[in-house]
Design an enzyme around this catalytic site. Structure first.
Site, PDB file in Angstrom:
ATOM      1  N   THR A 642       0.835  -1.205   0.000  1.00  0.00           N
ATOM      2  CA  THR A 642       0.000   0.000   0.000  1.00  0.00           C
ATOM      3  C   THR A 642       0.869   1.254   0.000  1.00  0.00           C
ATOM      4  O   THR A 642       0.513   2.261  -0.603  1.00  0.00           O
ATOM      5  CB  THR A 642      -0.977   0.023   1.193  1.00  0.00           C
ATOM      6  OG1 THR A 642      -0.253  -0.156   2.396  1.00  0.00           O
ATOM      7  CG2 THR A 642      -2.023  -1.070   1.065  1.00  0.00           C
ATOM      8  N   GLY A 710       4.734   8.316   7.634  1.00  0.00           N
ATOM      9  CA  GLY A 710       3.680   8.635   6.664  1.00  0.00           C
ATOM     10  C   GLY A 710       4.253   8.840   5.274  1.00  0.00           C
ATOM     11  O   GLY A 710       5.405   9.252   5.116  1.00  0.00           O
ATOM     12  N   GLU A 713       1.937  12.103   1.117  1.00  0.00           N
ATOM     13  CA  GLU A 713       2.268  13.343   0.429  1.00  0.00           C
ATOM     14  C   GLU A 713       3.711  13.411  -0.055  1.00  0.00           C
ATOM     15  O   GLU A 713       4.005  13.994  -1.101  1.00  0.00           O
ATOM     16  CB  GLU A 713       1.934  14.526   1.351  1.00  0.00           C
ATOM     17  CG  GLU A 713       0.427  14.611   1.536  1.00  0.00           C
ATOM     18  CD  GLU A 713      -0.032  15.531   2.647  1.00  0.00           C
ATOM     19  OE1 GLU A 713       0.269  15.214   3.820  1.00  0.00           O
ATOM     20  OE2 GLU A 713      -0.690  16.528   2.360  1.00  0.00           O
TER      21      GLU A 713
HETATM   22 MO1  MOS Z   1      -3.912  16.149   2.554  1.00  0.00          MO
HETATM   23  S1  MOS Z   1      -3.695  17.795   1.330  1.00  0.00           S
HETATM   24  O1  MOS Z   1      -3.647  16.797   4.121  1.00  0.00           O
HETATM   25  O2  MOS Z   1      -5.443  15.533   2.303  1.00  0.00           O
END
Ligand code: MOS
Length: 746
Positions: A642, A710, A713
């Site tokens: 994932t 994470g 992003e």
């Molecule tokens: Mo993200 S831009 O914090 O969904």
């Protein structure tokens, strides 16, 4: 987590998505798909003007159509509590949020000005299409270019906005530098465009309570909004979101379909669904059009003498949305003289909204292209130049990093890509009639954790259910939470069900900021450990229990057993414990909060390095990205499948950002002209070639108990810049405004 190997060690493994079968069979329900009895349909009418007044709404003709129930507009929408108190949602920037159908004022093109409700969708859509509205237009300004050099005040920003800090004397250092560059970098407006349209299905129950299925990244944020705006209790407005067909930040704030559908349901005392059209998806927030200037100078040894980075981006007239565009430039590289500035200008547009790696995606684009330009000015290889300026500490926060393996990202990425075979000179590689170019760039993103809660409950048959009001944007949340829970209690994956997306569940933050794995994951682990503790207490009470005298640290939960770490042959069967306990279920609630002491002591970030190859047709100017290697240091990888999928999606976004994606405004009308998916260009299968994802091993004992940073992003960062730098390497031509269309190259 258990330490010795076992069948139930799932963290770091790559099981398939647990919700995969539900998704491919259509069993997974999205917000606009829930079936509720006696549903009626609302269709939104959007303003064709960017600024002005609504003079008259000719509702009569529409109301006389069979099946039309109501035309809601500012003329008949009842007064709401929030119209006075100016209620903000949890992630709202400063200012006053947009209030749909509040008054006769039009503040942006495509502003919702009416909602037509009918007993079928088709009638509602037809009725909305013939609704006549008279407007009085006023002069608008939608072009950020008009705001250039107007001396805007430094932005105050939204909550979470960090004003960038400067240090040393950048102007003087750059003036005295051996080599200097100064350039402007621009990118236009972009829209999130998830596949799933924004939709809300409001189930109006006979007792007047509402169950609201809304497309959102935060059910609790939406519940807060609905309760405050409409003066309802939490018990009267349950919000559910089980799946999102993408969101990328567009669902962080409640969108206007939520307001309109709830308002209509309360007024009509009926269940209502409102679904936006694809065109209306361009009226719910966007990545703002941004102008950036970067100035740099180097010393004779290739170290950075000084760096200046300024950004100006748009916001609406009613909210001051601000991105951290330039902040990263103060911490990614070692430099004693840094000057940063961030400004916003109000225009007649809707408020921009966080979009995947907000600020960083655009700020790092400019920074990383400028770094490439600086490397060339100094005659250095771009990786070598970055290594000469490697930041060992975070100079902005004056803190050591909790972990930082960016150097390893450069090394492994370069090796996989074959970077050492790259000639420095542009236009020096060819394949047939194609110019070939190799470029690289990097990125940094915050490793954040938010307060989150979870509840774990195990029943006598050994089945574990864990819940948290988190969200699933398709990132893998269901799967990784199931892995964490299964491993913590030593159960097979099939025995564990993780549920999310319901305001009746324990509190979780909005699904954003790449913080869900860290935040909700830690809460899930904590809740399961609390259940483990209760199970151990029961186990110790059993006759001849080998665990008598053992504490939680002394045992491990693996393969359906509780066993002594030091003597694994000494164990009890978990199911027996549950049977003997006589309890029908054992459960625990836990709340996890970030470690504030570690946060004060360490700078916590994830990093990456991206390498890209492009082929540019010399005659036609067409660009193909033929290879991308993205090497990332994200702490512990919970599920490489994932996680990799997240990065693949990000790389596709980056290719899109570099070459295709832009919302074009016709400023005469203050209106987006390509607000559809045929003219808003995104890559298709044929545009995507080889993508390699490398997760560099990184241990971080400080960031959170799971050691995860994470990845949602970070994967996007550096991609557009690496492609841009590769295009320069291929052609010798530098394009500083995105996207790189053919005409900018020819
Ligand atoms: Mo993200 S831009 O914090 O969904």
């Amino acid at each position: 987590m258990s330490t010795s190997s076992s069948n139930t060690n799932y963290v770091g493994k790559a099981p398939n998505r647990v919700e995969g079968p539900a998704k491919v069979t259509g069993a997974a329900k999205y917000s606009g798909e829930f079936e509720v009895p006696d549903l009626v349909y609302g269709v939104v009418v959007s303003s064709p003007i960017a600024k002005g007044k609504i003079l008259k709404i000719h509702a009569d003709k529409v109301l006389s159509l069979p099946g039309v129930l109501q035309v809601f507009s500012h003329e008949n929408v009842p007064h709401q509590a929030w119209f006075d108190r100016n209620y903000k949602d949890d992630v709202a920037p400063g200012g006053s949020p947009f209030r749909p159908l509040h008054d006769d004022e039009v503040k942006f093109s495509q502003q919702p000005v009416a909602l037509v409700v009918a007993d079928t969708f088709e009638v509602a859509r037809y009725a909305a299409s013939i609704l006549e509205i008279e407007y009085k237009e006023e002069k608008h300004e939608t072009d950020i270019e008009s705001q250039r050099d107007k001396g805007h005040a430094p932005s105050k920003g939204k909550s979470g906005y960090k004003p960038p800090s400067s240090r040393g004397n950048a102007a003087k250092a750059i003036e005295k530098a051996e080599h200097r560059i100064r350039h402007e970098y621009i990118h236009g407006t972009q829209h999130h465009n998830p596949m799933e349209l924004y939709a809300s299905t409001v189930h109006y129950h006979p007792d007047g309570k509402l169950t609201i299925y809304d497309k959102t990244q935060g059910v609790l944020n939406c519940q807060q909004y609905v309760t405050k705006v409409f003066g309802l209790s939490k018990d009267e407005a349950r919000v559910i979101n089980l799946y999102n067909g993408g969101a990328f930040g567009s669902g962080l704030r409640p969108q206007y379909e939520l307001f309109l559908s709830v308002m209509a349901a309360l007024e009509l005392r009926r269940s209502v669904r409102v679904t936006l059209t694809r065109q209306q998806m361009f009226s719910i927030g966007h990545r703002p059009h941004t102008l950036q200037t970067l100035e740099m100078g180097t010393n004779p040894d290739g170290t950075l003498a000084g760096l200046k980075h300024y950004a100006l981006h748009e916001t609406s007239r009613f909210e001051e949305y601000t991105e951290n565009v330039v902040n990263w430039s103060g911490m990614l590289y070692q430099c004693d003289n840094v000057q940063l500035g961030n400004q916003v200008a109000a225009l007649d547009v809707y408020t921009p909204q966080d979009m995947r790696a907000p600020g960083a995606a655009t700020g790092s684009f400019a920074l990383e292209v400028a770094m490439d330009e600086m490397a060339y000015a100094a005659g250095l290889d771009p990786v070598d130049f970055r290594l000469r300026n490697y930041a060992e500490t975070d100079q902005s926060e004056k803190l050591p990093f909790s972990s930082k393996r960016l150097r390893e990202c450069y090394r492994q990425g370069a090796e996989k890509f074959g970077w050492d075979r790259r000639p420095l000179k542009p236009r020096s590689m060819r394949e047939g009639n194609k110019l070939v170019g190799w470029g690289m760039a990097g990125g940094v993103w915050d490793a954040q954790m938010q307060k989150a809660a979870a509840k774990a409950s195990i029943t006598a048959d050994g089945k574990l259910t864990v819940t948290s009001a988190a969200g699933e944007n398709g990132t893998g949340t269901y799967t990784i939470m199931t892995q964490i829970a299964a491993e913590t209690l030593g159960l097979p994956l099939e025995a564990v069900t993780f549920k999310l997306g319901d305001t009746d569940m324990p509190e979780a933050p909005v699904q954003g900021g790449s913080w869900t794995a860290a935040s909700v994951g830690t809460a899930v682990q904590k809740a399961c450990l609390a259940v483990a503790d209760k199970l151990l207490k029961q186990a110790k009470k059993m006759d001849d229990s080998p665990l008598k005298g053992a504490d939680l640290e002394d045992v491990e939960f693996v393969n359906g057993l509780i066993r002594l770490r030091k003597a694994p042959e000494q164990s009890v069967v978990l199911r027996d414990v549950l049977q003997v306990s006589g309890e029908r279920q054992i459960e625990a609630d836990s709340t996890a909060i970030p470690n504030l002491l570690n946060m004060a002591r360490y700078s916590m970030h994830s990093h990456n390095a991206v390498f890209a190859e492009v082929q540019v047709d010399e005659e036609l100017g067409t660009i193909h990205v033929t290879r991308v290697v993205n090497a990332l240091a994200i702490g512990r990888v919970l599920n490489p499948k994932t996680a990799r999928s997240q990065v693949l999606g990000s790389v596709v976004w980056g290719i899109s950002m570099a070459l295709m994606e832009e919302t074009v405004t016709d400023h005469r009308f203050g209106r987006y002209m390509n607000h559809n998916l045929s003219e808003y260009h995104v890559p298709t299968n044929a545009d995507i070639r080889d993508i390699d994802v490398i997760f560099v091993e990184e241990e971080d004992p400080y960031v959170n108990p799971l050691g995860v940073k994470g990845v949602g992003e970070l994967g996007l960062l550096g991609v557009a810049a690496a492609i841009n730098n590769a295009v320069f390497h291929a052609t010798g031509k530098r394009v500083r405004d995105l996207p790189i269309y053919i005409d900018k190259l020819l």
